[in-house]
Design an enzyme around this catalytic site. Sequence first.
Site, PDB file in Angstrom:
ATOM      1  N   SER A  84       0.876  -1.108   0.069  1.00 57.24           N
ATOM      2  CA  SER A  84      -0.112  -0.211   0.126  1.00 57.24           C
ATOM      3  C   SER A  84       0.702   1.199  -0.272  1.00 57.24           C
ATOM      4  O   SER A  84       2.124   1.286   0.448  1.00 57.24           O
ATOM      5  CB  SER A  84      -0.979  -0.045   1.137  1.00 57.24           C
ATOM      6  OG  SER A  84      -1.525   1.294   1.429  1.00 57.24           O
TER       7      SER A  84
ATOM      8  N   TYR B 244       0.254  -0.209  10.892  1.00 57.09           N
ATOM      9  CA  TYR B 244      -0.148  -0.689   9.458  1.00 57.09           C
ATOM     10  C   TYR B 244       0.918  -0.373   8.381  1.00 57.09           C
ATOM     11  O   TYR B 244       1.219  -1.408   7.668  1.00 57.09           O
ATOM     12  CB  TYR B 244      -1.290   0.110   8.904  1.00 57.09           C
ATOM     13  CG  TYR B 244      -1.902  -0.754   7.590  1.00 57.09           C
ATOM     14  CD1 TYR B 244      -2.386  -1.974   7.488  1.00 57.09           C
ATOM     15  CD2 TYR B 244      -1.759   0.392   6.573  1.00 57.09           C
ATOM     16  CE1 TYR B 244      -3.024  -2.335   6.321  1.00 57.09           C
ATOM     17  CE2 TYR B 244      -2.521  -0.196   5.232  1.00 57.09           C
ATOM     18  CZ  TYR B 244      -2.969  -1.544   5.128  1.00 57.09           C
ATOM     19  OH  TYR B 244      -3.337  -1.875   3.907  1.00 57.09           O
TER      20      TYR B 244
END
Length: 321
Positions: free
Chosen positions: A163, A189
């Site tokens: 990501s 994350y």
Amino acid sequence: MRKLISTAFTSSSTGDEVLRGVDLTGVRAIVTGASSGIGAETARALTSAGAEVTLAVRNTAAGDAVAETIAKSTGGIRPRVVRLDLADRATVTRFVQAWDGPLHLLINNAGVVTGGLERTREGWELQFATNHLGHFALAIGLHDALALGAIDRDGARIVSVSSTAHMRSGIDFDDLHFERRGYDPQIAYAQSKTANSLFAVEATRLWASDGIVANTVNPGGVATGLQRNFTEQQKASLDAAEAAGVFTYKTVEQGAATSIVAAVAPEFAHSGGHYLDDSQEAYTVPDDADLAQHPHGVKEWALDPTAAKRLWTVSTDLLRG
């Protein structure tokens, strides 16, 4: 400087467009997190091209529903559904032990986002444990099957889904699991997404001689179940990133395209350790680069071979412990 690898596909391409004219009959693929979102669409697209797909999912009821939908859309070809909880080492072990024969494609698509600090039974921070360590253990366990697949079809591939969030953080080797620093779910994350990329770098270095290459993909902004646990702060951050032009939302079909490119495009058949964005190899930016100015770049820390090697060693030690 080496020229970046490019393909004919763009940000608006879909997985079906990437697979047009591609026959995957005889190809055995695993897609983790395939009970919804990009994973389900990736599995559907691969199945429609003839691949024998296994949906590796935590919720098998949801996986069965996806498999039925795929079977209807492909004229009766139904993927297998097997339970896999990446945060539970026992289910990873069972999955690996139950796998028989060659494997040609491993799509490490599953991911989790938490709104606060959660830990596994080992005490590991949940996002790092699920997004990185679980996939790491799965790939290690399936190495021999991938090596068989490489002999079978002139190469096997691993696709590691990352990501743009990786640009927020490298790996804090001194405190991987937030035992001393304050917990920020977005940083946690981000660390896990950087780890996904570093895995592909080191897996390719170690396994290319076995015919196995791994590449990392950024699917882009897609509204999926991943956002269901977002806090208000996380939602606000996402809205701000969209407003700043960091990303524009894609359809789930478009979001799956870059994973499909990494899985089947001839340009990546024997070349790994790359980070793909919008179906192209992304350009590298310094670690202090601003995300808003480089929404399609990859930070140096996500491709650093020294960090990749260290992360592999640390991950191996954690799993052995």
